[in-house]
Design an enzyme around this catalytic site. Structure first.
Site: not given
Ligand code: COA
Length: 161
Positions: A18, A42, A91, A129
């Protein structure tokens, strides 16, 4: 006009993958808001406060990075913050499919906010994560994969390591 981007995610915890995306995005934007999107479905390992603190401590030298949280929609947050850009890291192909569908939903909510995708660096491709937590729980040295404030807390959770 200041170019602000939001970088939403769970950040449970923030990793060097990140951080790398944030540093690269800072070359394109004047300010980045790292936004913890609170997902009630979650279960998080770290509390919201801990996650915010770890991000702040890890990015303390970057004065143009802010940290916030939302329980709402990320696109709506972006609009209120005066941002037209949302950063996401990719990724693997599976990330692409996920991002593709989120992007369609986000565009439906507000067509004005654009998503900007950064390809993860090769050395961070395998990090998530969840696997960071698994590695540390099994005694693997993850000091290259997370910032120091995160490492400290992960080791506090796993005192035997
Ligand atoms: N490097 C390392 N890890 C990464 C990464 C990177 N560049 N990019 C993503 N990841 C990992 C995260 O650590 C996470 O790991 P985990 O699943 O083991 O915990 C995983 O990829 C998913 O990451 P994240 O980007 O945090 O996505 P998420 O699935 O938790 O969703 C949002 C986050 C913000 C996209 C989503 O929850 C959201 O949009 N929520 C608000 C509601 C909304 O607006 N929805 C959209 C319209 S319906």
């Amino acid at each position: 006009m200041k170019k602000i981007a939001i970088y939403p995610g769970s950040f449970d915890p923030i990793t060097n993958g990140h951080i790398d995306i944030i540093k690269r995005a800072l070359k394109l934007f004047d300010e980045i808001i790292v936004l913890i999107a609170v997902n009630p479905n979650k279960t998080s390992y770290f509390s919201l406060e801990e996650r915010m603190l770890m991000i702040q401590e890890s990015l303390v030298e970057f004065k143009n990075v802010k940290v916030d949280s939302t329980t709402g929609l990320t696109v709506q947050y972006a609009k209120k913050a005066g941002s037209k850009a949302m950063i996401r890291g990719i990724r693997a192909l599976t990330d692409f499919e996920y991002e593709f569908s989120i992007n369609i939903a986000n565009k439906f909510i507000d067509n004005d906010v654009e998503s900007v995708f950064f390809m993860a660096k090769q050395e961070y491709m395998f990090i998530s994560s969840s696997n960071i937590k698994l590695l540390v729980a099994n005694g693997v040295d993850i000091s290259q994969l997370v910032p120091k404030p995160v490492l400290k807390r992960l080791l506090e959770f796993n005192p035997d390591e």
